[in-house]
Design an enzyme around this catalytic site. Structure first.
Site, PDB file in Angstrom:
ATOM      1  N   LYS A  38     -70.570 -65.412-116.217  1.00  0.00           N
ATOM      2  CA  LYS A  38     -71.018 -66.793-116.004  1.00  0.00           C
ATOM      3  C   LYS A  38     -71.756 -67.313-117.231  1.00  0.00           C
ATOM      4  O   LYS A  38     -72.558 -66.597-117.839  1.00  0.00           O
ATOM      5  CB  LYS A  38     -71.919 -66.826-114.766  1.00  0.00           C
ATOM      6  CG  LYS A  38     -72.359 -68.209-114.319  1.00  0.00           C
ATOM      7  CD  LYS A  38     -73.148 -68.105-113.029  1.00  0.00           C
ATOM      8  CE  LYS A  38     -73.616 -69.458-112.537  1.00  0.00           C
ATOM      9  NZ  LYS A  38     -74.358 -69.352-111.243  1.00  0.00           N
ATOM     10  N   SER A  97     -72.653 -72.491-108.108  1.00  0.00           N
ATOM     11  CA  SER A  97     -72.416 -72.805-109.506  1.00  0.00           C
ATOM     12  C   SER A  97     -71.607 -71.741-110.243  1.00  0.00           C
ATOM     13  O   SER A  97     -71.195 -71.944-111.381  1.00  0.00           O
ATOM     14  CB  SER A  97     -73.759 -73.006-110.233  1.00  0.00           C
ATOM     15  OG  SER A  97     -74.534 -71.817-110.198  1.00  0.00           O
ATOM     16  N   SER A 141     -75.116 -69.779-105.058  1.00  0.00           N
ATOM     17  CA  SER A 141     -74.155 -69.970-106.145  1.00  0.00           C
ATOM     18  C   SER A 141     -73.153 -68.844-106.345  1.00  0.00           C
ATOM     19  O   SER A 141     -72.184 -69.010-107.082  1.00  0.00           O
ATOM     20  CB  SER A 141     -74.895 -70.211-107.468  1.00  0.00           C
ATOM     21  OG  SER A 141     -75.546 -71.453-107.424  1.00  0.00           O
TER      22      SER A 141
END
Length: 446
Positions: free
Chosen positions: A77, A151, A175
């Protein structure tokens, strides 16, 4: 000809250790799939093709037999440092400077033999449950008209599309679990302090945790063991547990739609038939949970945005941070979080595991949410993902587990929650669900 795309990390690592395939061959196949399909999916902000192949070759100088993730391609990420790459956190306001060293979780993956093939798209500052912005839009590989979630949306999309078997993400208000539920993956948000955090400026007051995204429980267990630097073997014999099932939304006024309530009840029925003590029971969520969640959510963004030029932030991010600034002082005290733990602790003293829907409804359409107003984003996020925030506020472990399908054929999912230190128990229950109700691993994009 054997293909390694679509194989699990466990299978790939075993084959590399046994010298049935080289790390370069595995990585090259996954890079080819990224090149073929990521233009449609939008999982990656940047792909490290040459560097990844070079790092795969370097693995041959190590003792492959000692590497639990030998030759396994992973995605990271884009809010975690990867040596030699910029960490943009989904924003035009962040500096384009190269990281001098890996984040500790990335370093642990590499030490275990994993190869980082790229950094994945996130919403700006990882604020929202949809992934789009100046660096790209991550779509759900099962339904490209829908967002992958957020996210950790790019990380989830990469795994669900078969571009990597594992991805590293993090979870501050859901997330990991939100995109995993959208994309048919297993995700584990560890409890506080189990895996090193170091996310942004203070981990959203200690609510954010790093964790794995995988296609199988076995792979999630393997990656979690590496991240936590501890062995997490499955139990030798089945363990009977007390499981509460609740389909009530923790946030007042948000309704859970029928496909998700059905999934939770069907999962509960299977676990009951398997011998667990399962009964309906709602946690005593307080009426102030909605306002507390909003305060912590916005305050975390306010802190992360402090050193950034607001003129280069999207409007929804600027408003989110401005709202949060008034809450930062109160949130820092941790009073509401302590009150929530005290309120929910007796429930988890009585029940080993809580089973809930993972989401309230299917994910929003994949559109330019970053160009839309703040309130519209807040309402869209809250309407579909109310189930996750309580467990970041408490700091307790929680998982998303695929279970069944939605009417359009995309994955449905349930959530498992446990008391502190119960990651192994959650993985065990998730593994039983995987056996009782098998799911397809990756979406077909051909």
């Amino acid at each position: 000809m054997t293909t390694w795309v679509g194989r699990t990390a466990t299978e790939i690592a075993a084959a590399v250790r046994e010298q049935r395939v080289t790390p370069r061959e595995v990585v090259a196949e996954h890079l080819a799939r990224i090149e073929r399909f990521d233009g449609r999916v939008g999982a990656f902000r940047t792909v490290r093709a040459e560097a990844a192949l070079a790092e795969a070759d370097e693995l041959l100088s190590r003792d492959l037999g000692q590497l639990p993730l030998a030759g396994v391609p992973v995605a990271v990420k884009d809010n975690l440092a990867v040596r030699g790459e910029a960490n943009r956190n989904g924003s035009a306001a962040t500096p384009d400077t190269l990281a001098g060293e890996d984040h500790v979780t990335v370093a642990r993956l590499r030490a275990a033999g994993a190869v980082v093939v790229g950094l994945t798209n996130v919403p700006e500052l990882c604020v929202f449950g949809t992934t789009e912005g100046v660096h790209g839009t991550a779509r759900n590989p099962w339904d490209l008209s829908r967002t992958a979630g957020g996210s950790s949306g790019g990380s989830a999309a990469a795994v669900a599309a078969g571009m990597v078997p594992l991805a590293l993400g993090n979870d501050g208000m859901g997330s990991l679990r939100i995109p995993a539920a959208n994309c048919g993956l297993v995700a584990l948000k560890p409890g506080h302090g189990v895996v090193p955090a170091g996310i942004g400026h203070g981990d959203w007051f200690g609510m954010s945790e790093n964790g794995p995204l995988a296609t199988t429980v076995e792979d999630a267990r393997l990656m979690f063991s590496v991240l936590a630097d501890t062995e997490q073997p499955p139990p030798a014999e089945p363990v009977t547990r007390s499981i509460a099932v609740s389909v009530r939304s923790p946030l007042a006024g948000v309704r859970v739609t029928r496909p998700y309530t059905i999934a939770a009840r069907q999962a509960a029925a299977l676990l009951s038939e398997a011998g667990h003590r399962v009964r309906p029971a709602n946690p005593p969520y307080p009426v102030w949970l909605s306002t507390t969640s909003l305060a912590h959510w916005t305050a975390g963004t306010a802190v992360d945005a402090e050193d950034l030029d607001p003129r280069r932030l999207a409007r929804r991010t600027r408003v989110h941070a401005a709202v949060g600034r008034r809450f930062v002082t109160g949130v820092r005290t941790g009073v509401r979080r302590e009150q929530l733990r005290a309120r929910l602790a007796p429930f988890f003293a009585e029940h080993d595991v809580l089973l809930t829907p993972a989401l309230a409804r299917r994910s929003p359409a994949s559109v330019a949410w970053h160009e839309r107003g703040w309130l519209r984003n807040i309402l869209a996020n809250t309407a579909y993902s109310p189930m996750t925030p309580p467990w970041n506020l408490t700091g307790w472990p929680a998982m998303a587990v695929p279970f069944g399908t939605l009417p359009n054929g995309a994955p449905c999912a349930v959530q498992l929650v446990g008391r502190p230190g119960s990651e192994a128990a959650l993985l065990d229950v998730a593994g039983q669900l995987e056996v009782l109700n098998p799911w397809r691993r990756t979406a077909r994009l051909d």
